[in-house]
Design an enzyme around this catalytic site. Sequence first.
Site, mmCIF file in Angstrom:
data_model
loop_
_atom_site.group_PDB
_atom_site.id
_atom_site.type_symbol
_atom_site.label_atom_id
_atom_site.label_comp_id
_atom_site.label_asym_id
_atom_site.label_seq_id
_atom_site.Cartn_x
_atom_site.Cartn_y
_atom_site.Cartn_z
ATOM 1 N N SER A 40 60.247 -0.771 -23.125
ATOM 2 C CA SER A 40 59.645 -2.062 -22.816
ATOM 3 C C SER A 40 58.186 -1.880 -22.391
ATOM 4 O O SER A 40 57.381 -1.348 -23.152
ATOM 5 C CB SER A 40 60.474 -2.775 -21.745
ATOM 6 O OG SER A 40 60.114 -4.124 -21.646
ATOM 7 N N ASP A 385 64.590 -5.957 -26.595
ATOM 8 C CA ASP A 385 64.033 -5.085 -25.565
ATOM 9 C C ASP A 385 64.867 -3.829 -25.340
ATOM 10 O O ASP A 385 66.093 -3.894 -25.218
ATOM 11 C CB ASP A 385 63.928 -5.871 -24.256
ATOM 12 C CG ASP A 385 63.049 -5.178 -23.242
ATOM 13 O OD1 ASP A 385 63.576 -4.381 -22.458
ATOM 14 O OD2 ASP A 385 61.829 -5.434 -23.240
#
Length: 630
Positions: A40, A385
């Site tokens: 991320s 993500d």
Amino acid sequence: MAAKYCDLVMKGGITSGIVYPNAVLSLAKAYRFKSIGGTSAGAIAAAVAAAAALGDRRRHAGEAMDAQAGFEGLSAVSAQLSTRGFIYRLFQPARGGRAAYRLLVVLASHAGWPRKIVCLLAAVFTIAPVEVLVSLTLLLGIGAWAGGGPGVLATLLPSLLCAYGAGVAAALLRVARVARGNLLGLCNGRSEDPQRPALTDWLHASLQALSGRPLDQPLTFADLHSAPRYAGEPQDAHAVTLQMISTCVSHNEPRTLPFSDATFWFLREEFDLLFPSSVVDWLVRHAGTPETFDGRDYHRLPAGDQLPVLVATRMSLSFPLLISAVPLHEPAWSATRPPLQRVEPGRGGKNVADSMEGLTQGGQGAPTAPAAAEAPRFRRCWFSDGGIGSNFPIHLFDAALPRWPTFAINLVYPGGAVSTVDPEDPQGALERAVVLPAGNREGWQRSYRDISAPLAANEVLRFLFAVISTMQNWRDLLQARAPGYRDRIVNVALEGDEGGMNLDMPQDVLSRIAEKGTLAGERFCAFSFENHYWVRWRNLASAYQRYTLEVSRTDDASQQVVAYRAVYASVATGQPLPPSYPLGSQERQRASQALYARMVEQGTTWEDCGPDLTEGAPRPLPQMKVTPIY
């Protein structure tokens, strides 16, 4: 003094990633980078750090580099991220999603609960005003029809409540439609205004500048692998290794990027929404002849290290619903296709199970095309993500006995919504917020989350968030406490107003986070690789001994299951022939049997005579288990 090398792994955390550039800059003063990874926001930091490392290597090799390249350029990137309003401007919502985005920013900010509640109530009128007005008019009209003026007054409050409820439903449906049309996110990372770049546009420009490459030639993993070497650098396959984690929610599993065992395709019309046109043009040029299905051209995504770093980074940072997911496509063969001939693995073909395994791995090893002119149909795989499955991938670059340390930066949130920084001793508070274990007895303690709250609703919400956090982070947290891991992790404590989903932080908060990053990098200067290497050997020796003892017990007749003795013999003697995955040559068969015999002999000796290498070994004890690589 001989140059020191290191790896670096960084945790996800959205705006908390402001910590990382300064940490990388501090670390670069004492170490040279070999492998960098993250998830991320940590993936963004890993990508820009790897690009800067490439620029630095090219400069050391004598190439003419712009001032924006290398770690000098990374200083400018750090200054950008630490400027108030810069991160907020990088998130540009799609048309129709602006009100929902502004509400999300307020709810995630340091604002008080009264303001958050007012914004939450007002958002319905902003997102779905027509639906609220129509519902209210209709309900009041029914009241007027039934009882005139008194009927309107009598139904006014119920009508307002019902109209607001209809507005809530309509607002949720509208936001859902906007998100679906924008690839399941409010922000896709692109901007229509070149003077106001969004997240992906800025990231592409930064990666190209830091690595010293033109905008129309995207930085690839291959560029990092083949980077110039420093004098006296250890010889291995890659000069700089970059890895990051994404989550394929369609397959329900995390995936390491770049792919090493998968083949995916992409649609240009979808990638045009996510990436700069120069990147998409490059991808199409390098994709070869497209596959056409149902009137759409599917382009093969560059495999392995030919994948652009920007694409992988964008796949890792797709925070659910805030940032659009990345759709890739894999072949799914028709159910009317003739059945495959069953051939044992390792005997010149694949069986049906292997074909299904290939599909779950993104098409690698998928069935060969049928004799008839049947084109494959494609199914969409959504990548979101990386923090969904592994927000702190401390396992990246791990080795039984490392040749250099793999450092990691962990972001922790011990405080509440209010900052606890002591205004009378700000420097001391910063020093206490950035901690590297100073000894082998530190860093093993379990974390604790207090969910109690004065309001019952708040306590229930804290409980639910704790459940989600446990589902997301339990594996990473357990590994981070293990000996040989905990000693190389710098823990950076962030308060409630620092990082996370706080997209529009005050300048003093931004500066404080950046300073914590500088301290985090400096902490690694006190790291003892001598102690770390010895701890890793104690871990390995203890785990290997216990593993070998387990193997030796399978050769003990008193512990064998009589019905399975032929199974045990197939490993020990090669007879009867194994049912699958044959070794092939006589040389490999002899080597396999000799390996088994040595493990049994060693385990038997340890069982009978010792010594016990687990006695006095670091705690908690590690274990050796066969687990898949992702």
